[in-house]
Motif scaffolding. Sequence first.
Motif, PDB file in Angstrom:
ATOM      1  N   ALA A  67       0.859  -1.184   0.000  1.00 42.03           N
ATOM      2  CA  ALA A  67       0.000   0.000   0.000  1.00 42.03           C
ATOM      3  C   ALA A  67       0.888   1.224   0.000  1.00 42.03           C
ATOM      4  N   VAL A  68       0.635   2.112  -0.939  1.00 42.64           N
ATOM      5  CA  VAL A  68       1.357   3.376  -0.975  1.00 42.64           C
ATOM      6  C   VAL A  68       0.324   4.500  -0.925  1.00 42.64           C
ATOM      7  N   VAL A  69       0.601   5.485  -0.096  1.00 37.47           N
ATOM      8  CA  VAL A  69      -0.305   6.625   0.062  1.00 37.47           C
ATOM      9  C   VAL A  69       0.517   7.892  -0.112  1.00 37.47           C
ATOM     10  N   ILE A  70       0.127   8.719  -1.065  1.00 39.19           N
ATOM     11  CA  ILE A  70       0.806   9.999  -1.202  1.00 39.19           C
ATOM     12  C   ILE A  70      -0.055  11.086  -0.572  1.00 39.19           C
ATOM     13  N   LEU A  71       0.560  11.871   0.284  1.00 38.19           N
ATOM     14  CA  LEU A  71      -0.103  12.988   0.964  1.00 38.19           C
ATOM     15  C   LEU A  71       0.427  14.257   0.325  1.00 38.19           C
ATOM     16  N   SER A  72      -0.436  14.953  -0.412  1.00 36.27           N
ATOM     17  CA  SER A  72      -0.007  16.050  -1.265  1.00 36.27           C
ATOM     18  C   SER A  72      -0.255  17.413  -0.632  1.00 36.27           C
ATOM     19  N   ASN A  73       0.682  18.320  -0.883  1.00 40.59           N
ATOM     20  CA  ASN A  73       0.635  19.704  -0.392  1.00 40.59           C
ATOM     21  C   ASN A  73       0.486  19.749   1.127  1.00 40.59           C
ATOM     22  N   VAL A  74       1.395  19.060   1.806  1.00 37.83           N
ATOM     23  CA  VAL A  74       1.430  19.128   3.268  1.00 37.83           C
ATOM     24  C   VAL A  74       2.086  20.447   3.675  1.00 37.83           C
ATOM     25  N   THR A  75       1.595  21.045   4.758  1.00 34.65           N
ATOM     26  CA  THR A  75       2.089  22.367   5.160  1.00 34.65           C
ATOM     27  C   THR A  75       2.641  22.419   6.581  1.00 34.65           C
ATOM     28  N   ASP A  76       2.390  21.390   7.381  1.00 34.53           N
ATOM     29  CA  ASP A  76       2.881  21.357   8.761  1.00 34.53           C
ATOM     30  C   ASP A  76       4.047  20.386   8.821  1.00 34.53           C
ATOM     31  N   VAL A  77       5.268  20.925   8.609  1.00 31.75           N
ATOM     32  CA  VAL A  77       6.455  20.083   8.457  1.00 31.75           C
ATOM     33  C   VAL A  77       7.576  20.636   9.336  1.00 31.75           C
ATOM     34  N   ASP A  78       7.784  20.032  10.489  1.00 32.13           N
ATOM     35  CA  ASP A  78       8.821  20.505  11.414  1.00 32.13           C
ATOM     36  C   ASP A  78      10.219  20.395  10.809  1.00 32.13           C
ATOM     37  N   ARG A  79      10.430  19.375   9.988  1.00 33.91           N
ATOM     38  CA  ARG A  79      11.777  19.139   9.436  1.00 33.91           C
ATOM     39  C   ARG A  79      12.253  20.316   8.583  1.00 33.91           C
ATOM     40  N   VAL A  80      11.348  20.944   7.862  1.00 32.25           N
ATOM     41  CA  VAL A  80      11.733  22.094   7.038  1.00 32.25           C
ATOM     42  C   VAL A  80      12.151  23.259   7.934  1.00 32.25           C
ATOM     43  N   ASP A  81      11.421  23.481   9.018  1.00 31.82           N
ATOM     44  CA  ASP A  81      11.797  24.539   9.957  1.00 31.82           C
ATOM     45  C   ASP A  81      13.176  24.257  10.553  1.00 31.82           C
ATOM     46  N   GLU A  82      13.431  22.988  10.895  1.00 24.53           N
ATOM     47  CA  GLU A  82      14.736  22.606  11.447  1.00 24.53           C
ATOM     48  C   GLU A  82      15.847  22.823  10.429  1.00 24.53           C
ATOM     49  N   LEU A  83      15.566  22.468   9.179  1.00 24.28           N
ATOM     50  CA  LEU A  83      16.556  22.646   8.122  1.00 24.28           C
ATOM     51  C   LEU A  83      16.911  24.115   7.950  1.00 24.28           C
ATOM     52  N   GLN A  84      15.909  24.965   7.956  1.00 20.77           N
ATOM     53  CA  GLN A  84      16.160  26.392   7.789  1.00 20.77           C
ATOM     54  C   GLN A  84      16.958  26.955   8.965  1.00 20.77           C
ATOM     55  N   SER A  85      16.668  26.474  10.171  1.00 24.38           N
ATOM     56  CA  SER A  85      17.418  26.917  11.344  1.00 24.38           C
ATOM     57  C   SER A  85      18.876  26.464  11.251  1.00 24.38           C
ATOM     58  N   GLN A  86      19.090  25.205  10.856  1.00 26.71           N
ATOM     59  CA  GLN A  86      20.451  24.693  10.669  1.00 26.71           C
ATOM     60  C   GLN A  86      21.189  25.479   9.600  1.00 26.71           C
ATOM     61  N   ALA A  87      20.468  25.855   8.562  1.00 30.87           N
ATOM     62  CA  ALA A  87      21.086  26.598   7.465  1.00 30.87           C
ATOM     63  C   ALA A  87      21.535  27.983   7.922  1.00 30.87           C
ATOM     64  N   LEU A  88      20.722  28.644   8.727  1.00 28.20           N
ATOM     65  CA  LEU A  88      21.096  29.963   9.232  1.00 28.20           C
ATOM     66  C   LEU A  88      22.335  29.877  10.101  1.00 28.20           C
ATOM     67  N   ASP A  89      22.389  28.859  10.962  1.00 27.75           N
ATOM     68  CA  ASP A  89      23.579  28.662  11.797  1.00 27.75           C
ATOM     69  C   ASP A  89      24.800  28.391  10.928  1.00 27.75           C
ATOM     70  N   ALA A  90      24.613  27.562   9.890  1.00 31.92           N
ATOM     71  CA  ALA A  90      25.723  27.234   8.999  1.00 31.92           C
ATOM     72  C   ALA A  90      26.196  28.463   8.240  1.00 31.92           C
ATOM     73  N   ARG A  91      25.250  29.287   7.788  1.00 38.43           N
ATOM     74  CA  ARG A  91      25.624  30.503   7.053  1.00 38.43           C
ATOM     75  C   ARG A  91      26.463  31.424   7.933  1.00 38.43           C
ATOM     76  N   ASP A  92      26.028  31.605   9.173  1.00 33.22           N
ATOM     77  CA  ASP A  92      26.769  32.476  10.080  1.00 33.22           C
ATOM     78  C   ASP A  92      28.147  31.905  10.369  1.00 33.22           C
ATOM     79  N   SER A  93      28.211  30.582  10.525  1.00 30.35           N
ATOM     80  CA  SER A  93      29.495  29.943  10.805  1.00 30.35           C
ATOM     81  C   SER A  93      30.432  30.052   9.614  1.00 30.35           C
TER      82      SER A  93
END
Length: 390
Positions: free
Chosen positions: A338-364
């Motif tokens: 069984a495969v289920v695709i969930l399309s146009n999801v908007t509540d994604v903590d991982r993206v927020d974490e990625l952006q935070s990591q990216a800001l830290d990396a940019r400053d570093s």
Amino acid sequence: MKIALIGVGNAGGKIADELFRYQNESGRDLCRAVMAVNTAGTDLAKLDTIPEEDRLLLGQTNGQVKGHGVGADPDLGATVIEEDLHEVERALSEVPIYDVDAFIVVAGLGGGTGSGGAPVLGEMLNETYEEPVFGLGVLPSTEEGGRPSYNAARAFPSFVEATENLIVFDNDAWRGNADSIGGGYERTNREIAKRIETLLSAGNVGEEVSENAMDASDVRRTLATGGISTIAYAETGIDRSTFESRSFLNRFRKNGTQEDSDKAKKISGLVRQAVQSRLTLPVNVESAERSLIVIAGPPEEFSRKGLESARRWVEDQTNSMEVLAGDAPIPSADTVSAVVILSNVTDVDRVDELQSQALDARDSISEQKSDRESEIEDLITDDNDEISPV
């Protein structure tokens, strides 16, 4: 669904290679064309399944690249792909577009060629062809360091804008603690291939007629939301009765009421297991706009009642009435998936974490560059600045 598959960069090429291999092993015919695009010849040479004539090396005339890669620089990757787009267009002129339902552009977003070049390629395809362009983007794991996170955070919005929908796979959620780097990526590439191939198989498998018909338009409709998507997947073995029904004597034997009920519970339970297990990208399921369910395996295992129950359950979980469901008969299969695709999801903590990591990396990165310039200046000048350079 018939696709033209294009892998961009090292990770994108390897994933496209695995998708093509998985298709060949399963006997499906989904890829009407496949291509690997890279700026490093050594990466293209490592591919196993994509024919050599379908491996495109770009950047050979660029003074900084010369076919040796872009050194994890997405800006350079974008420049090189844009400079050589005519090479890609020439290669695509051989693709039987009349038999293609969609393009899928695959890229890892932590490097240079994929993160920089995939959005450029997606934009070109959108401008040139009427067929939809979907993306498959892989987020780097935290273990890969700050630079890949920074590259991915920069590439992510560009890739979303350049495609009709971006299916996301998060390496952070899939790398096992015991995995070596190479072994972990090989395993996750296989998992990606399994999910994508099962999703696209609806309506494409041999001459077997699907009881709950689904075709390419259903997949396109589900993904025509924009934004990003995640995929759920689960599989199980087939019942003994299915093996027996394949024999000549039992081929026309009808299932009893209890067996029908058991199969309905099995199908419904498999869909629930998929959604409640590890997604390609961890998300809040309730934030999905549309969903699509595909059950693949021997048709003797299918249950209309089970599929309808599963569809209603996904509707409840997503708070959306936009849920399609169908099956993909594979008579010789020894599993039901069984495969289920969930399309146009908007509540994604991982993206927020990625952006935070990216800001830290940019400053570093900025701080390290400033410190490095100061250290170099101290190294090449005397303490009192008494020596005049030539």
